[in-house]
Write a protein that holds these residues in place. Sequence first.
Motif, PDB file in Angstrom:
ATOM      1  N   ARG A   1      -0.418  17.683   2.275  1.00 51.56           N
ATOM      2  CA  ARG A   1      -0.622  16.163   3.617  1.00 51.56           C
ATOM      3  C   ARG A   1      -1.378  15.133   2.585  1.00 51.56           C
ATOM      4  O   ARG A   1      -1.373  14.151   3.195  1.00 51.56           O
ATOM      5  CB  ARG A   1      -2.263  16.862   4.617  1.00 51.56           C
ATOM      6  CG  ARG A   1      -1.763  18.341   5.257  1.00 51.56           C
ATOM      7  CD  ARG A   1      -3.420  19.018   5.341  1.00 51.56           C
ATOM      8  NE  ARG A   1      -4.439  17.707   6.144  1.00 51.56           N
ATOM      9  CZ  ARG A   1      -5.284  18.419   6.153  1.00 51.56           C
ATOM     10  NH1 ARG A   1      -5.833  19.202   5.964  1.00 51.56           N
ATOM     11  NH2 ARG A   1      -6.123  17.243   6.554  1.00 51.56           N
ATOM     12  N   ARG A   2      -1.377  15.309   1.506  1.00 55.97           N
ATOM     13  CA  ARG A   2      -2.379  14.153   0.699  1.00 55.97           C
ATOM     14  C   ARG A   2      -3.185  13.059   1.443  1.00 55.97           C
ATOM     15  O   ARG A   2      -2.903  12.098   1.185  1.00 55.97           O
ATOM     16  CB  ARG A   2      -0.799  13.916   0.604  1.00 55.97           C
ATOM     17  CG  ARG A   2       0.628  14.397  -0.461  1.00 55.97           C
ATOM     18  CD  ARG A   2       1.927  13.218  -0.443  1.00 55.97           C
ATOM     19  NE  ARG A   2       2.923  13.986  -1.240  1.00 55.97           N
ATOM     20  CZ  ARG A   2       2.055  14.295  -2.832  1.00 55.97           C
ATOM     21  NH1 ARG A   2       1.893  13.031  -3.247  1.00 55.97           N
ATOM     22  NH2 ARG A   2       3.736  15.056  -2.829  1.00 55.97           N
ATOM     23  N   ALA A   3      -4.100  14.114   1.454  1.00 56.58           N
ATOM     24  CA  ALA A   3      -4.772  13.630   2.589  1.00 56.58           C
ATOM     25  C   ALA A   3      -6.014  13.196   1.770  1.00 56.58           C
ATOM     26  O   ALA A   3      -7.158  12.286   2.294  1.00 56.58           O
ATOM     27  CB  ALA A   3      -5.164  14.068   4.275  1.00 56.58           C
ATOM     28  N   HIS A   4      -6.682  13.612   0.905  1.00 61.27           N
ATOM     29  CA  HIS A   4      -7.680  14.046   0.546  1.00 61.27           C
ATOM     30  C   HIS A   4      -7.092  14.028  -1.134  1.00 61.27           C
ATOM     31  O   HIS A   4      -6.538  13.791  -1.909  1.00 61.27           O
ATOM     32  CB  HIS A   4      -8.135  15.526   0.088  1.00 61.27           C
ATOM     33  CG  HIS A   4      -8.486  16.116   1.614  1.00 61.27           C
ATOM     34  ND1 HIS A   4     -10.182  15.362   2.421  1.00 61.27           N
ATOM     35  CD2 HIS A   4      -7.778  16.719   2.199  1.00 61.27           C
ATOM     36  CE1 HIS A   4      -9.303  15.080   3.734  1.00 61.27           C
ATOM     37  NE2 HIS A   4      -8.597  16.271   4.122  1.00 61.27           N
ATOM     38  N   GLU A   5      -7.742  12.340  -1.945  1.00 60.47           N
ATOM     39  CA  GLU A   5      -7.818  12.115  -3.573  1.00 60.47           C
ATOM     40  C   GLU A   5      -8.759  13.121  -4.279  1.00 60.47           C
ATOM     41  O   GLU A   5      -8.351  13.520  -5.345  1.00 60.47           O
ATOM     42  CB  GLU A   5      -8.328  10.953  -3.985  1.00 60.47           C
ATOM     43  CG  GLU A   5      -7.153  10.009  -2.854  1.00 60.47           C
ATOM     44  CD  GLU A   5      -7.803   8.250  -3.170  1.00 60.47           C
ATOM     45  OE1 GLU A   5      -8.994   8.494  -3.793  1.00 60.47           O
ATOM     46  OE2 GLU A   5      -7.374   7.386  -2.241  1.00 60.47           O
ATOM     47  N   VAL A   6      -9.954  14.156  -3.841  1.00 56.33           N
ATOM     48  CA  VAL A   6     -10.659  14.537  -4.135  1.00 56.33           C
ATOM     49  C   VAL A   6     -10.736  16.056  -3.957  1.00 56.33           C
ATOM     50  O   VAL A   6     -11.704  15.465  -2.373  1.00 56.33           O
ATOM     51  CB  VAL A   6     -12.474  14.104  -4.736  1.00 56.33           C
ATOM     52  CG1 VAL A   6     -13.013  15.214  -6.019  1.00 56.33           C
ATOM     53  CG2 VAL A   6     -11.946  12.652  -6.208  1.00 56.33           C
TER      54      VAL A   6
END
Length: 312
Positions: A88-93
């Motif tokens: 999803r690449r929605a969260h950096e951490v």
Amino acid sequence: MTQSAIAARFGIPTTRAHRMIARAAKDGLVRVFVDAEVSVCISLEAELMRGYGLANCTVVPDLGETGPIPLRALGLAGASFLMGLLDRRAHEVIGVGHGRTMAAMVDMMPAYEAGGARFVSILGGLTRKFAANPYDVIHRLAEKTGAEAYLMPAPMFVNTPEDRRIMMAQAGLAEIMKTIEAASVCILGIGAVDMSGSVAHANIFDSGISVRDLRKQGARAEVLGQFLDSQGRSISTPYDGRVMAPDLESLRGREVYAVAGGAQKTAALKAALRSGLFTGLITDETTAGELVRNGGEDGRKKRKKTAGANDP
């Protein structure tokens, strides 16, 4: 599930869900069929989401495991969920807990591209006696994903609240805490507060304050070294102010997923889910059935009361 429901569940456009399903079927990657056992799991997911106010729930079929915790089933489901999260690449951490279930989740993962995400261990526990050392979990995540991964180099509990203040003032730990604050999603295990539970075997408690003592005080679940009663309320213990982890209340407003199951974890899971801290759950079919039979709606009603007896 309809394609629209699938798209909503995974946070992707309906057109993309349609293309992915069509391609998977064409390539022979999946078979579309009706399975009564899986249908039961889907029904349990819906009931748990409704009963405990969850935004997401995955119930995996039992795989016939004989141990107290269905580590293979939970590990496979947790790994699949984590890979979807990275897609999803929605969260950096991404914040990660530790314990046997978290270790199983990472073990089940293949090599997988992190897509720029970073991982951070959100709880101390770096001792030789600690089962499923967080270093192992975070190190293996880094190896399998190629992502940056950060460990909190500290014990789960320090001796005094003053010791914690001194340690948190150190540059390295202060930077880790900032990274934890930036984690928009967390994946955690749940500790069972009884003499046969996983917490009891972790060798992390003071010699004069046993798990049995904590249970007498009303503790039923341990989350990030902090304790909840049967209705999900935080309780005071001799470990207050000593845990090397963020306060539980700081998790509200984030995506927080519990990965837990097994007979010894059922009571702890009920307590943890009744706290309202968790937005998602990954568990096994048997545990899900137990949670549904003693549902969350009743727990949420009880939690609104200012007083009440704990479960025996």
